[in-house]
Design an enzyme around this catalytic site. Structure first.
Site, mmCIF file in Angstrom:
data_model
loop_
_atom_site.group_PDB
_atom_site.id
_atom_site.type_symbol
_atom_site.label_atom_id
_atom_site.label_comp_id
_atom_site.label_asym_id
_atom_site.label_seq_id
_atom_site.Cartn_x
_atom_site.Cartn_y
_atom_site.Cartn_z
ATOM 1 N N SER A 46 0.805 -1.224 0.000
ATOM 2 C CA SER A 46 0.000 0.000 0.000
ATOM 3 C C SER A 46 0.840 1.277 0.000
ATOM 4 C CB SER A 46 -0.965 -0.006 1.192
ATOM 5 O OG SER A 46 -1.880 -1.053 1.035
ATOM 6 N N THR A 104 -5.404 -3.551 8.010
ATOM 7 C CA THR A 104 -5.243 -4.925 7.530
ATOM 8 C C THR A 104 -5.094 -5.868 8.713
ATOM 9 O OG1 THR A 104 -4.108 -6.321 5.913
ATOM 10 C CG2 THR A 104 -2.730 -4.709 7.068
ATOM 11 N N LYS A 140 -8.908 -5.858 11.200
ATOM 12 C CA LYS A 140 -10.076 -5.497 10.375
ATOM 13 C C LYS A 140 -11.411 -5.590 11.120
ATOM 14 C CE LYS A 140 -8.648 -6.146 5.602
ATOM 15 N NZ LYS A 140 -9.034 -6.785 4.342
ATOM 16 N N GLY A 164 -13.685 -21.045 -0.852
ATOM 17 C CA GLY A 164 -13.166 -20.508 0.408
ATOM 18 C C GLY A 164 -14.188 -19.642 1.105
HETATM 19 P P1 NAP Z 1 -8.437 -16.236 5.247
HETATM 20 O O1 NAP Z 1 -9.387 -15.393 6.017
HETATM 21 O O2 NAP Z 1 -7.359 -16.981 5.973
HETATM 22 O O3 NAP Z 1 -9.332 -17.282 4.409
HETATM 23 C C1 NAP Z 1 -8.755 -18.286 3.613
HETATM 24 C C2 NAP Z 1 -9.823 -19.291 3.188
HETATM 25 O O4 NAP Z 1 -9.172 -20.263 2.376
HETATM 26 C C3 NAP Z 1 -10.488 -20.040 4.345
HETATM 27 O O5 NAP Z 1 -11.818 -20.308 4.050
HETATM 28 C C4 NAP Z 1 -9.686 -21.346 4.370
HETATM 29 O O6 NAP Z 1 -10.397 -22.443 4.873
HETATM 30 C C5 NAP Z 1 -9.438 -21.555 2.903
HETATM 31 N N1 NAP Z 1 -8.299 -22.440 2.680
HETATM 32 C C6 NAP Z 1 -7.025 -22.258 3.082
HETATM 33 N N2 NAP Z 1 -6.271 -23.310 2.721
HETATM 34 C C7 NAP Z 1 -7.108 -24.189 2.096
HETATM 35 C C8 NAP Z 1 -6.930 -25.472 1.509
HETATM 36 N N3 NAP Z 1 -5.731 -26.087 1.503
HETATM 37 N N4 NAP Z 1 -8.022 -26.069 0.957
HETATM 38 C C9 NAP Z 1 -9.222 -25.481 0.976
HETATM 39 N N5 NAP Z 1 -9.451 -24.269 1.522
HETATM 40 C C10 NAP Z 1 -8.401 -23.632 2.078
HETATM 41 O O7 NAP Z 1 -7.669 -15.382 4.143
HETATM 42 P P2 NAP Z 1 -8.267 -14.095 3.357
HETATM 43 O O8 NAP Z 1 -7.900 -12.871 4.089
HETATM 44 O O9 NAP Z 1 -9.669 -14.373 3.036
HETATM 45 O O10 NAP Z 1 -7.341 -14.105 2.034
HETATM 46 C C11 NAP Z 1 -7.483 -15.139 1.078
HETATM 47 C C12 NAP Z 1 -6.675 -14.816 -0.183
HETATM 48 O O11 NAP Z 1 -7.205 -13.665 -0.809
HETATM 49 C C13 NAP Z 1 -5.193 -14.536 0.074
HETATM 50 O O12 NAP Z 1 -4.454 -15.152 -0.949
HETATM 51 C C14 NAP Z 1 -5.093 -13.033 -0.040
HETATM 52 O O13 NAP Z 1 -3.821 -12.596 -0.489
HETATM 53 C C15 NAP Z 1 -6.160 -12.746 -1.092
HETATM 54 N N6 NAP Z 1 -6.699 -11.381 -0.995
HETATM 55 C C16 NAP Z 1 -6.509 -10.553 -2.060
HETATM 56 C C17 NAP Z 1 -7.013 -9.275 -2.027
HETATM 57 C C18 NAP Z 1 -6.815 -8.357 -3.203
HETATM 58 O O14 NAP Z 1 -6.979 -7.140 -3.062
HETATM 59 N N7 NAP Z 1 -6.515 -8.883 -4.372
HETATM 60 C C19 NAP Z 1 -7.726 -8.828 -0.900
HETATM 61 C C20 NAP Z 1 -7.912 -9.709 0.168
HETATM 62 C C21 NAP Z 1 -7.376 -10.989 0.117
HETATM 63 P P3 NAP Z 1 -10.578 -22.725 6.456
HETATM 64 O O15 NAP Z 1 -11.492 -21.651 6.942
HETATM 65 O O16 NAP Z 1 -11.159 -24.070 6.495
HETATM 66 O O17 NAP Z 1 -9.214 -22.617 7.042
#
Ligand code: NAP
Length: 287
Positions: free
Chosen positions: A23, A68, A72, A132
């Site tokens: 950021s 972040t 959050k 997810g």
């Molecule tokens: P999070 O809250 O940790 O959520 C991750 C999700 O993925 C959870 O539902 C988790 O399941 C699931 N997951 C993790 N490993 C898995 C596996 N091996 N098999 C199946 N499901 C799995 O993370 P988040 O903050 O939502 O972020 C997720 C992704 O989005 C990251 O890569 C992040 O960099 C990206 N993101 C990008 C932006 C952007 O602006 N482009 C913004 C936000 C996030 P469980 O709940 O069962 O653990």
């Protein structure tokens, strides 16, 4: 960033850890282009220091800040007003100071939706599949509901968390129906969807070989589908490469990152911001 003077105003991002944040790069590029006398810095704030930090940010006259992980949700009690969008998501990623105190919103929804709105689709006929059910998936669901998708199908690996995710909203929150499925349901869901979204971290650097969807299952994806991965390193991910092999349209996470940042900067500066400059600053950094 223009020259720092006695009148330079502060913007920033709070998180822990925060050293990896892109950021500052993106926002300072825009502030320089606009010749605004602001600087945007990363503040490493531990969870136990949040209250002290918020009071400190107010007392030193910070104009606004991004929020972040891990703040959050925990930031919310410190805000005098929270937008309906942020309430629906259940998380705040952007805060700004007003005479009434700190106000917060969630620009991840606007960021997520932005690359989709440019496409010629009738969203009232699209039933997306979301992989997810973590924090980012919440902004995705709210965005898809705003687009008008009639049904949003969420696939997760933990059935208890999936049920809690669905039950965190009521029927009155939006018109879209939410349905949840275990991972095994993908064999049926993938061939019948035209919007497949990865919100899991599977495939993120350094795990370039990973994908949330097996190769054979992805072969069922329609060539008229859109595959959207929230991950922005690498670009594209294995998941998006698989989808492109089927002829699908692919969208990576860079634009969401840019657009959520641009939406925040517009709120802080109350003027249009140079989105192209913000995008280029990230592209120069992310190969
Ligand atoms: P999070 O809250 O940790 O959520 C991750 C999700 O993925 C959870 O539902 C988790 O399941 C699931 N997951 C993790 N490993 C898995 C596996 N091996 N098999 C199946 N499901 C799995 O993370 P988040 O903050 O939502 O972020 C997720 C992704 O989005 C990251 O890569 C992040 O960099 C990206 N993101 C990008 C932006 C952007 O602006 N482009 C913004 C936000 C996030 P469980 O709940 O069962 O653990």
């Amino acid at each position: 960033m223009s020259e720092i003077t006695g009148k330079t105003r502060l913007l920033g991002v709070i998180g822990h850890p925060i050293g990896h944040s892109l950021s500052p790069l993106m926002h300072n590029a825009a502030l320089t282009e606009l010749r605004e006398n602001y600087v945007y810095v990363a503040f490493p704030i531990k969870p136990e220091d949040l209250a002290t930090a918020i009071a400190g940010l107010e007392s030193i006259g910070v104009v606004g800040f991004s929020v972040t992980i891990p703040h959050k949700q925990t930031i919310m009690p410190f805000l005098s007003q929270i937008t309906p969008t942020a309430k629906l998501v259940g998380a705040v990623n952007t805060v700004w100071w007003t005479e009434q105190g700190w106000q917060g919103t969630n620009t991840d929804v606007e960021g997520f939706v932005a690359p989709l709105t440019g496409l010629d689709r009738d969203w009232r006929k699209v039933k997306p599949v979301v992989l997810g059910n973590g924090g980012a998936a919440r902004a995705v669901v709210v965005g898809l509901a705003q687009l008008g998708c009639p049904e949003i199908q969420i696939v997760g690996r933990n059935l208890e968390k999936l049920a809690a995710f669905k039950n965190s909203w009521s029927r009155a929150d939006f018109n879209s129906e939410l349905s949840v499925y275990p991972w095994q349901a993908l064999a049926e869901l993938i061939p019948s969807t035209t919007l497949l979204i990865n919100t899991t971290p599977l495939g993120m650097t350094p795990h370039l070989e990973q994908s949330p969807v097996e190769e054979a299952l992805m072969q069922g994806l329609s060539s008229s589908a859109i595959a959207y991965d929230l991950i922005y390193t690498p670009r594209p991910t294995r998941f998006l490469q698989q989808a492109a092999d089927q002829g699908a349209t692919i969208i990576d996470g860079l634009e969401m990152l840019v657009q959520q940042g641009a939406a925040a900067l517009r709120l802080w500066l109350r003027k249009p911001v140079p989105v192209d400059t913000m995008r280029q600053a990230l592209k120069d950094f992310i190969p």
